[in-house]
Design an enzyme around this catalytic site. Structure first.
Site, PDB file in Angstrom:
ATOM      1  N   THR A 137       0.825  -1.210   0.000  1.00  0.00           N
ATOM      2  CA  THR A 137       0.000   0.000   0.000  1.00  0.00           C
ATOM      3  C   THR A 137       0.861   1.263   0.000  1.00  0.00           C
ATOM      4  O   THR A 137       2.006   1.242   0.493  1.00  0.00           O
ATOM      5  CB  THR A 137      -0.904   0.006   1.252  1.00  0.00           C
ATOM      6  OG1 THR A 137      -1.491   1.294   1.399  1.00  0.00           O
ATOM      7  CG2 THR A 137      -0.115  -0.295   2.531  1.00  0.00           C
ATOM      8  N   ASP A 138       0.287   2.358  -0.497  1.00  0.00           N
ATOM      9  CA  ASP A 138       1.004   3.640  -0.451  1.00  0.00           C
ATOM     10  C   ASP A 138       1.211   4.129   0.985  1.00  0.00           C
ATOM     11  O   ASP A 138       2.051   4.989   1.236  1.00  0.00           O
ATOM     12  CB  ASP A 138       0.261   4.710  -1.282  1.00  0.00           C
ATOM     13  CG  ASP A 138      -1.158   4.993  -0.810  1.00  0.00           C
ATOM     14  OD1 ASP A 138      -1.633   4.329   0.136  1.00  0.00           O
ATOM     15  OD2 ASP A 138      -1.811   5.887  -1.403  1.00  0.00           O
ATOM     16  N   GLU A 139       0.444   3.562   1.931  1.00  0.00           N
ATOM     17  CA  GLU A 139       0.555   4.041   3.316  1.00  0.00           C
ATOM     18  C   GLU A 139       1.921   3.751   3.931  1.00  0.00           C
ATOM     19  O   GLU A 139       2.269   4.320   4.957  1.00  0.00           O
ATOM     20  CB  GLU A 139      -0.557   3.438   4.186  1.00  0.00           C
ATOM     21  CG  GLU A 139      -1.918   3.870   3.710  1.00  0.00           C
ATOM     22  CD  GLU A 139      -3.021   3.694   4.745  1.00  0.00           C
ATOM     23  OE1 GLU A 139      -2.721   3.550   5.933  1.00  0.00           O
ATOM     24  OE2 GLU A 139      -4.189   3.706   4.328  1.00  0.00           O
TER      25      GLU A 139
ATOM     26  N   LYS B 298       2.284  -3.403   7.330  1.00  0.00           N
ATOM     27  CA  LYS B 298       2.463  -3.601   5.881  1.00  0.00           C
ATOM     28  C   LYS B 298       3.918  -3.296   5.491  1.00  0.00           C
ATOM     29  O   LYS B 298       4.502  -3.994   4.665  1.00  0.00           O
ATOM     30  CB  LYS B 298       1.506  -2.692   5.086  1.00  0.00           C
ATOM     31  CG  LYS B 298       0.031  -3.017   5.232  1.00  0.00           C
ATOM     32  CD  LYS B 298      -0.369  -4.368   4.653  1.00  0.00           C
ATOM     33  CE  LYS B 298      -0.324  -4.407   3.155  1.00  0.00           C
ATOM     34  NZ  LYS B 298      -0.836  -5.717   2.623  1.00  0.00           N
TER      35      LYS B 298
ATOM     36  N   TYR C 188      -1.399  -0.354  11.279  1.00  0.00           N
ATOM     37  CA  TYR C 188      -1.672  -1.008   9.986  1.00  0.00           C
ATOM     38  C   TYR C 188      -0.518  -0.777   9.006  1.00  0.00           C
ATOM     39  O   TYR C 188       0.069  -1.728   8.473  1.00  0.00           O
ATOM     40  CB  TYR C 188      -2.986  -0.481   9.376  1.00  0.00           C
ATOM     41  CG  TYR C 188      -3.107  -0.788   7.892  1.00  0.00           C
ATOM     42  CD1 TYR C 188      -3.302  -2.089   7.451  1.00  0.00           C
ATOM     43  CD2 TYR C 188      -2.992   0.225   6.930  1.00  0.00           C
ATOM     44  CE1 TYR C 188      -3.383  -2.381   6.080  1.00  0.00           C
ATOM     45  CE2 TYR C 188      -3.068  -0.054   5.574  1.00  0.00           C
ATOM     46  CZ  TYR C 188      -3.261  -1.360   5.152  1.00  0.00           C
ATOM     47  OH  TYR C 188      -3.319  -1.643   3.813  1.00  0.00           O
TER      48      TYR C 188
HETATM   49  P1  NAD Z   1     -10.297  -6.568   2.850  1.00  0.00           P
HETATM   50  O1  NAD Z   1     -10.219  -6.271   4.302  1.00  0.00           O
HETATM   51  O2  NAD Z   1     -11.528  -6.209   2.085  1.00  0.00           O
HETATM   52  O3  NAD Z   1     -10.055  -8.138   2.614  1.00  0.00           O
HETATM   53  C1  NAD Z   1      -9.077  -8.853   3.314  1.00  0.00           C
HETATM   54  C2  NAD Z   1      -9.328 -10.343   3.078  1.00  0.00           C
HETATM   55  O4  NAD Z   1      -8.276 -11.075   3.730  1.00  0.00           O
HETATM   56  C3  NAD Z   1     -10.654 -10.855   3.689  1.00  0.00           C
HETATM   57  O5  NAD Z   1     -11.312 -11.695   2.773  1.00  0.00           O
HETATM   58  C4  NAD Z   1     -10.218 -11.629   4.918  1.00  0.00           C
HETATM   59  O6  NAD Z   1     -11.088 -12.689   5.254  1.00  0.00           O
HETATM   60  C5  NAD Z   1      -8.842 -12.131   4.491  1.00  0.00           C
HETATM   61  N1  NAD Z   1      -7.960 -12.403   5.646  1.00  0.00           N
HETATM   62  C6  NAD Z   1      -7.694 -11.579   6.686  1.00  0.00           C
HETATM   63  N2  NAD Z   1      -6.879 -12.201   7.560  1.00  0.00           N
HETATM   64  C7  NAD Z   1      -6.604 -13.427   7.044  1.00  0.00           C
HETATM   65  C8  NAD Z   1      -5.794 -14.511   7.473  1.00  0.00           C
HETATM   66  N3  NAD Z   1      -5.123 -14.477   8.630  1.00  0.00           N
HETATM   67  N4  NAD Z   1      -5.728 -15.624   6.690  1.00  0.00           N
HETATM   68  C9  NAD Z   1      -6.415 -15.683   5.511  1.00  0.00           C
HETATM   69  N5  NAD Z   1      -7.206 -14.688   5.071  1.00  0.00           N
HETATM   70  C10 NAD Z   1      -7.288 -13.563   5.824  1.00  0.00           C
HETATM   71  O7  NAD Z   1      -9.002  -5.895   2.212  1.00  0.00           O
HETATM   72  P2  NAD Z   1      -8.804  -5.167   0.796  1.00  0.00           P
HETATM   73  O8  NAD Z   1      -9.231  -3.767   0.905  1.00  0.00           O
HETATM   74  O9  NAD Z   1      -9.350  -6.040  -0.266  1.00  0.00           O
HETATM   75  O10 NAD Z   1      -7.210  -5.168   0.709  1.00  0.00           O
HETATM   76  C11 NAD Z   1      -6.514  -6.264   0.130  1.00  0.00           C
HETATM   77  C12 NAD Z   1      -5.016  -5.976   0.166  1.00  0.00           C
HETATM   78  O11 NAD Z   1      -4.738  -4.789  -0.556  1.00  0.00           O
HETATM   79  C13 NAD Z   1      -4.471  -5.752   1.569  1.00  0.00           C
HETATM   80  O12 NAD Z   1      -3.203  -6.398   1.651  1.00  0.00           O
HETATM   81  C14 NAD Z   1      -4.334  -4.244   1.686  1.00  0.00           C
HETATM   82  O13 NAD Z   1      -3.279  -3.907   2.559  1.00  0.00           O
HETATM   83  C15 NAD Z   1      -4.010  -3.871   0.252  1.00  0.00           C
HETATM   84  N6  NAD Z   1      -4.422  -2.518  -0.184  1.00  0.00           N
HETATM   85  C16 NAD Z   1      -5.710  -2.099  -0.025  1.00  0.00           C
HETATM   86  C17 NAD Z   1      -6.093  -0.842  -0.502  1.00  0.00           C
HETATM   87  C18 NAD Z   1      -7.514  -0.340  -0.371  1.00  0.00           C
HETATM   88  O14 NAD Z   1      -7.773   0.794  -0.701  1.00  0.00           O
HETATM   89  N7  NAD Z   1      -8.459  -1.139   0.080  1.00  0.00           N
HETATM   90  C19 NAD Z   1      -5.148  -0.031  -1.133  1.00  0.00           C
HETATM   91  C20 NAD Z   1      -3.832  -0.496  -1.282  1.00  0.00           C
HETATM   92  C21 NAD Z   1      -3.488  -1.743  -0.811  1.00  0.00           C
HETATM   93  O1  TDX Z   2     -15.988   7.280   8.718  1.00  0.00           O
HETATM   94  C1  TDX Z   2     -14.956   7.707   8.153  1.00  0.00           C
HETATM   95  N1  TDX Z   2     -14.755   9.057   8.082  1.00  0.00           N
HETATM   96  C2  TDX Z   2     -13.645   9.613   7.516  1.00  0.00           C
HETATM   97  O2  TDX Z   2     -13.501  10.848   7.477  1.00  0.00           O
HETATM   98  C3  TDX Z   2     -13.966   6.836   7.566  1.00  0.00           C
HETATM   99  C4  TDX Z   2     -14.144   5.345   7.610  1.00  0.00           C
HETATM  100  C5  TDX Z   2     -12.859   7.423   6.984  1.00  0.00           C
HETATM  101  N2  TDX Z   2     -12.677   8.759   6.975  1.00  0.00           N
HETATM  102  C6  TDX Z   2     -11.472   9.322   6.343  1.00  0.00           C
HETATM  103  C7  TDX Z   2     -10.164   8.747   6.839  1.00  0.00           C
HETATM  104  C8  TDX Z   2      -9.273   8.813   5.620  1.00  0.00           C
HETATM  105  O3  TDX Z   2      -8.664  10.095   5.541  1.00  0.00           O
HETATM  106  O4  TDX Z   2     -11.526   8.978   4.962  1.00  0.00           O
HETATM  107  C9  TDX Z   2     -10.228   8.642   4.447  1.00  0.00           C
HETATM  108  C10 TDX Z   2     -10.261   7.232   3.894  1.00  0.00           C
HETATM  109  O5  TDX Z   2     -10.420   6.356   4.990  1.00  0.00           O
HETATM  110  P1  TDX Z   2     -10.446   4.756   4.810  1.00  0.00           P
HETATM  111  O6  TDX Z   2     -11.512   4.408   3.844  1.00  0.00           O
HETATM  112  O7  TDX Z   2     -10.482   4.165   6.176  1.00  0.00           O
HETATM  113  O8  TDX Z   2      -9.059   4.487   4.069  1.00  0.00           O
HETATM  114  P2  TDX Z   2      -7.526   4.822   4.460  1.00  0.00           P
HETATM  115  O9  TDX Z   2      -7.339   4.997   5.896  1.00  0.00           O
HETATM  116  O10 TDX Z   2      -7.084   5.930   3.549  1.00  0.00           O
HETATM  117  O11 TDX Z   2      -6.822   3.436   4.016  1.00  0.00           O
HETATM  118  C11 TDX Z   2      -7.213   2.772   2.789  1.00  0.00           C
HETATM  119  O12 TDX Z   2      -6.264   3.004   1.758  1.00  0.00           O
HETATM  120  C12 TDX Z   2      -5.018   2.387   1.846  1.00  0.00           C
HETATM  121  C13 TDX Z   2      -7.380   1.259   2.996  1.00  0.00           C
HETATM  122  O13 TDX Z   2      -8.295   1.029   4.039  1.00  0.00           O
HETATM  123  C14 TDX Z   2      -6.066   0.582   3.266  1.00  0.00           C
HETATM  124  O14 TDX Z   2      -6.242  -0.811   3.367  1.00  0.00           O
HETATM  125  C15 TDX Z   2      -5.134   0.900   2.113  1.00  0.00           C
HETATM  126  O15 TDX Z   2      -3.855   0.371   2.367  1.00  0.00           O
END
Ligand code: NAD
Ligand code: TDX
Length: 339
Positions: free
Chosen positions: A125-127, A157, A153
């Site tokens: 992730t970019d985080e 990562k 988190y």
């Molecule tokens: P999500 O939370 O929607 O899904 C995570 C999945 O992993 C779920 O299906 C969960 O059951 C499974 N899981 C969790 N713990 C587990 C374990 N111990 N063993 C097996 N399975 C397990 O997450 P997402 O948003 O789809 O993110 C997927 C990946 O992408 C993550 O690695 C996250 O860090 C990365 N990522 C997410 C975003 C975003 O914006 N959502 C952006 C950049 C990177």
């Molecule tokens: O209720 C809310 N109110 C609010 O203001 C929530 C849930 C979020 N926020 C803000 C926090 C962040 O600045 O919105 C922004 C986005 O929040 P999230 O959806 O929780 O995402 P973020 O924290 O940016 O992280 C996401 O992007 C990077 C994903 O959850 C991560 O898994 C990924 O790595």
């Protein structure tokens, strides 16, 4: 080729499975997922019966079970999505993030070493780069930006990323890493900003904006992320890191107002609440490397992607209403009750 996809019952992993099965019908996909609160088997119902798809409910930290699966399937590639992914939950309970995101990654890579693998891909992730100031729009995260994390988190990562690079250097594991910006689209769990705001809007509930809503995220439609990963695992160079993002920076408050407008709801629903601890100000990805080396460019622009996403949540109420009617109620009360 057999591709092991971890976390495929979650948001991005499920979208990736749909994309891969469509694009590479000759491949076999094995999905390994623990089905935590964030994983939903119903998400995968359209592919569960496909002959070239197998679902295995298991924890990536369970070494014997992971080795057993590698023994059975001999995957050619691993694409590792499984993670605890919500920053707010990591602030409440860091332990499970370290366990799954770091130890789980180590178990998977140990299995790859033991049984052999053509490619291990880490979805990061970019985080991991920390955040950027609002008043320096010229600054972007490149692959050379130092790791500088803010939350449990992002630290978990980043820890996993370091371990992946160590397994490459020390054991010669053929790895790649991608670091993507915020994703949005179908099947995102309603604890995340965009689906949470859509669900609350539709129920005429307050929209909880953290702090002043000025924090900036760089949004990418989930299918564009999946296309980038598909390119990296097939054409990317071993040992390389690729940033993924579409130059689409937006302040949270503007996203919330856009959702309100699309759904015809009043801005009086916006409620400013206590800020997230350690809240990152701005993320912005420089995707020049993946564009230059692999020819990747985002295809869905935000104006179109957000409309498609809102429509998806309108058309698939059953999917998310089932989720928010269960344990999610307790989560919501604890996270937002006295905020
Ligand atoms: P999500 O939370 O929607 O899904 C995570 C999945 O992993 C779920 O299906 C969960 O059951 C499974 N899981 C969790 N713990 C587990 C374990 N111990 N063993 C097996 N399975 C397990 O997450 P997402 O948003 O789809 O993110 C997927 C990946 O992408 C993550 O690695 C996250 O860090 C990365 N990522 C997410 C975003 C975003 O914006 N959502 C952006 C950049 C990177
Ligand atoms: O209720 C809310 N109110 C609010 O203001 C929530 C849930 C979020 N926020 C803000 C926090 C962040 O600045 O919105 C922004 C986005 O929040 P999230 O959806 O929780 O995402 P973020 O924290 O940016 O992280 C996401 O992007 C990077 C994903 O959850 C991560 O898994 C990924 O790595």
């Amino acid at each position: 080729m057999t591709v092991l996809v971890t976390g495929g019952a979650g948001f991005i992993g499920s979208n990736f499975i749909f994309y891969e099965l469509e694009k590479h019908p000759e491949d076999r996909i094995v999905c390994l997922d623990k089905l935590t609160y964030a994983g939903n088997l119903s998400t995968l119902k359209a592919v569960l019966e496909k002959p070239n798809f197998r679902f295995v409910k298991e924890d990536i930290c369970h070494r014997e079970a992971v080795y057993q699966l590698f023994e059975e399937e001999k995957p050619d590639m691993v694409v590792h999505f499984a993670a605890e992914s919500h920053v707010d939950r990591s602030i409440e309970n860091p332990g499970v993030f370290l366990e799954t995101n770091i130890m789980g990654t180590a178990v998977l890579m140990d299995a790859c070493r033991k049984y052999g693998i053509k490619r291990y891909h880490q979805v990061s992730t970019d985080e991991v780069y920390g955040d950027l100031p609002l008043d320096r729009p010229d600054l972007l995260f490149t692959e050379e930006t130092p790791l500088h994390t803010s939350s449990p988190y992002s630290s978990s990562k980043a820890g996993a990323d370091l371990l992946v690079m160590a397994y490459h250097r020390t054991f010669g594991l053929p790895v790649t890493i991608s670091r993507c910006s915020n994703n949005y689209g179908p099947y995102q769990f309603p604890e995340k900003l965009i689906p949470l705001m859509i669900a609350n809007c539709l129920a005429d509930k307050p929209l909880p904006v953290y702090g002043e809503g000025k924090n900036v995220r760089d949004w990418l439609y989930v299918e564009d992320h999946c296309k980038a990963i598909d390119l990296i695992i097939r054409k990317g160079k071993e040992g390389e890191i690729y940033n993924i993002g579409g130059h689409n920076e937006m302040a949270n408050i503007d996203i919330v107002k856009l959702i309100l407008k699309e759904l015809g709801k009043p801005e009086s629903l916006i409620t400013y609440v206590t800020d997230r601890k350690g809240h990152d100000m701005r993320y912005a990805i420089d995707p020049a490397k993946i564009h230059r080396e692999l020819g990747w460019l985002p295809e869905t622009m935000f104006a179109e992607g957000i409309k498609k996403t809102i429509q998806w949540y309108l058309d698939n109420k059953e999917w998310w209403e089932t989720i928010i009617s269960g344990e999610y109620q307790n989560y919501y009360r604890e996270m937002y009750g006295n905020r």
